[in-house]
Scaffold this motif. Structure first.
Motif, PDB file in Angstrom:
ATOM      1  N   ARG A   1       0.788  -1.111  -0.353  1.00  0.00           N
ATOM      2  CA  ARG A   1       0.196   0.204  -0.369  1.00  0.00           C
ATOM      3  C   ARG A   1       0.853   1.488  -0.285  1.00  0.00           C
ATOM      4  O   ARG A   1       1.837   0.739   0.315  1.00  0.00           O
ATOM      5  N   ALA A   2       0.448   1.963  -0.560  1.00  0.00           N
ATOM      6  CA  ALA A   2       1.300   3.451  -0.688  1.00  0.00           C
ATOM      7  C   ALA A   2       0.512   4.594   0.194  1.00  0.00           C
ATOM      8  O   ALA A   2      -0.603   4.534   0.242  1.00  0.00           O
ATOM      9  N   SER A   3       1.353   4.934   1.004  1.00  0.00           N
ATOM     10  CA  SER A   3       0.718   6.274   1.686  1.00  0.00           C
ATOM     11  C   SER A   3       0.135   7.485   0.490  1.00  0.00           C
ATOM     12  O   SER A   3       0.395   7.469  -0.222  1.00  0.00           O
ATOM     13  N   SER A   4      -0.617   8.061   1.651  1.00  0.00           N
ATOM     14  CA  SER A   4      -1.854   9.071   0.822  1.00  0.00           C
ATOM     15  C   SER A   4      -0.949  10.665   1.068  1.00  0.00           C
ATOM     16  O   SER A   4      -1.176  11.198   0.593  1.00  0.00           O
ATOM     17  N   VAL A   5       0.091  10.304   1.629  1.00  0.00           N
ATOM     18  CA  VAL A   5       0.679  11.206   1.899  1.00  0.00           C
ATOM     19  C   VAL A   5       1.999  10.748   0.797  1.00  0.00           C
ATOM     20  O   VAL A   5       3.088  10.098   1.340  1.00  0.00           O
ATOM     21  N   ALA A   6       2.676  12.194   0.101  1.00  0.00           N
ATOM     22  CA  ALA A   6       3.511  11.831  -0.734  1.00  0.00           C
ATOM     23  C   ALA A   6       5.126  11.789  -0.283  1.00  0.00           C
ATOM     24  O   ALA A   6       5.570  12.748   0.813  1.00  0.00           O
ATOM     25  N   ILE A   7       5.709  10.935  -0.193  1.00  0.00           N
ATOM     26  CA  ILE A   7       6.915  10.337   0.923  1.00  0.00           C
ATOM     27  C   ILE A   7       8.505  10.614   0.234  1.00  0.00           C
ATOM     28  O   ILE A   7       7.974   9.793  -1.376  1.00  0.00           O
ATOM     29  N   ASN A   8       9.383  11.618   0.403  1.00  0.00           N
ATOM     30  CA  ASN A   8      10.635  11.141  -0.276  1.00  0.00           C
ATOM     31  C   ASN A   8      11.358   9.824  -0.400  1.00  0.00           C
ATOM     32  O   ASN A   8      11.707   9.601   1.191  1.00  0.00           O
ATOM     33  N   PRO A   9      11.488   9.525  -0.977  1.00  0.00           N
ATOM     34  CA  PRO A   9      11.597   7.756  -0.848  1.00  0.00           C
ATOM     35  C   PRO A   9      13.408   7.900  -0.798  1.00  0.00           C
ATOM     36  O   PRO A   9      13.773   6.923   0.265  1.00  0.00           O
ATOM     37  N   LYS A  10      13.916   8.940  -0.726  1.00  0.00           N
ATOM     38  CA  LYS A  10      15.879   9.297   0.117  1.00  0.00           C
ATOM     39  C   LYS A  10      15.071   8.873   1.902  1.00  0.00           C
ATOM     40  O   LYS A  10      15.682   8.541   2.925  1.00  0.00           O
ATOM     41  N   LEU A  11      14.076   9.368   2.051  1.00  0.00           N
ATOM     42  CA  LEU A  11      14.028   9.229   3.359  1.00  0.00           C
ATOM     43  C   LEU A  11      13.184   8.070   3.869  1.00  0.00           C
ATOM     44  O   LEU A  11      13.080   7.703   5.370  1.00  0.00           O
ATOM     45  N   PHE A  12      12.605   7.249   3.374  1.00  0.00           N
ATOM     46  CA  PHE A  12      11.364   6.034   3.140  1.00  0.00           C
ATOM     47  C   PHE A  12      10.726   5.389   2.133  1.00  0.00           C
ATOM     48  O   PHE A  12      10.219   5.631   1.426  1.00  0.00           O
ATOM     49  N   ARG A  13      11.626   4.138   2.221  1.00  0.00           N
ATOM     50  CA  ARG A  13      11.554   3.469   1.234  1.00  0.00           C
ATOM     51  C   ARG A  13      11.122   2.302   1.499  1.00  0.00           C
ATOM     52  O   ARG A  13      11.751   1.391   2.489  1.00  0.00           O
ATOM     53  N   GLN A  14      10.427   0.997   0.211  1.00  0.00           N
ATOM     54  CA  GLN A  14      10.438  -0.348   0.698  1.00  0.00           C
ATOM     55  C   GLN A  14      11.735  -0.849  -0.214  1.00  0.00           C
ATOM     56  O   GLN A  14      12.476  -0.126  -1.047  1.00  0.00           O
ATOM     57  N   ALA A  15      12.755  -1.699   0.939  1.00  0.00           N
ATOM     58  CA  ALA A  15      13.965  -2.072  -0.223  1.00  0.00           C
ATOM     59  C   ALA A  15      13.559  -3.946  -0.490  1.00  0.00           C
ATOM     60  O   ALA A  15      14.484  -4.098   1.139  1.00  0.00           O
ATOM     61  N   GLY A  16      13.040  -4.424  -0.473  1.00  0.00           N
ATOM     62  CA  GLY A  16      12.993  -5.690  -1.127  1.00  0.00           C
ATOM     63  C   GLY A  16      11.918  -5.870   0.467  1.00  0.00           C
ATOM     64  O   GLY A  16      11.091  -5.488  -0.088  1.00  0.00           O
TER      65      GLY A  16
ATOM     66  N   ILE B   1      15.362   3.976   5.503  1.00  0.00           N
ATOM     67  CA  ILE B   1      15.284   5.193   6.350  1.00  0.00           C
ATOM     68  C   ILE B   1      16.589   5.885   6.138  1.00  0.00           C
ATOM     69  O   ILE B   1      17.765   5.178   6.529  1.00  0.00           O
ATOM     70  N   GLY B   2      16.506   7.231   5.562  1.00  0.00           N
ATOM     71  CA  GLY B   2      17.726   8.343   5.313  1.00  0.00           C
ATOM     72  C   GLY B   2      18.606   7.550   4.945  1.00  0.00           C
ATOM     73  O   GLY B   2      19.483   7.677   4.176  1.00  0.00           O
ATOM     74  N   ASP B   3      17.992   6.748   3.155  1.00  0.00           N
ATOM     75  CA  ASP B   3      18.525   6.775   2.226  1.00  0.00           C
ATOM     76  C   ASP B   3      20.036   5.684   2.743  1.00  0.00           C
ATOM     77  O   ASP B   3      20.203   4.954   1.554  1.00  0.00           O
ATOM     78  N   GLY B   4      19.155   4.814   3.691  1.00  0.00           N
ATOM     79  CA  GLY B   4      19.999   4.465   4.148  1.00  0.00           C
ATOM     80  C   GLY B   4      21.519   4.548   4.257  1.00  0.00           C
ATOM     81  O   GLY B   4      22.209   3.073   4.489  1.00  0.00           O
ATOM     82  N   GLN B   5      21.764   5.925   4.548  1.00  0.00           N
ATOM     83  CA  GLN B   5      22.980   6.118   4.925  1.00  0.00           C
ATOM     84  C   GLN B   5      23.171   6.233   6.838  1.00  0.00           C
ATOM     85  O   GLN B   5      21.885   6.512   7.272  1.00  0.00           O
ATOM     86  N   ARG B   6      23.874   6.468   6.698  1.00  0.00           N
ATOM     87  CA  ARG B   6      24.520   7.368   8.715  1.00  0.00           C
ATOM     88  C   ARG B   6      23.419   8.131   9.087  1.00  0.00           C
ATOM     89  O   ARG B   6      23.472   9.429   8.382  1.00  0.00           O
TER      90      ARG B   6
END
Length: 57
Positions: free
Chosen positions: A4-19, A24-29
């Protein structure tokens, strides 16, 4: 599993599905004292807990 997708647009660099997990945070520190924030809106609440945490000493 239904994706399901959020009804609020989320920047995929902040939060996204990976497998089967999510990044969170593009997987960076996330620097000490800093945070990553975003809003989401789904028809039900779910708790977000880290699957792994790595610390630098």
């Amino acid at each position: 599993m239904v994706s399901r997708a959020s009804s609020v647009a989320i920047n995929p660099k902040l939060f996204r599905q990976a497998g089967a997990n999510y990044l969170i945070g593009d997987g960076q520190r996330i620097p000490s004292g800093k945070s990553v924030t975003f809003q989401y809106a789904w028809d039900h609440y779910f708790q977000i807990t880290p699957a792994s945490v790595q610390t630098d000493c």
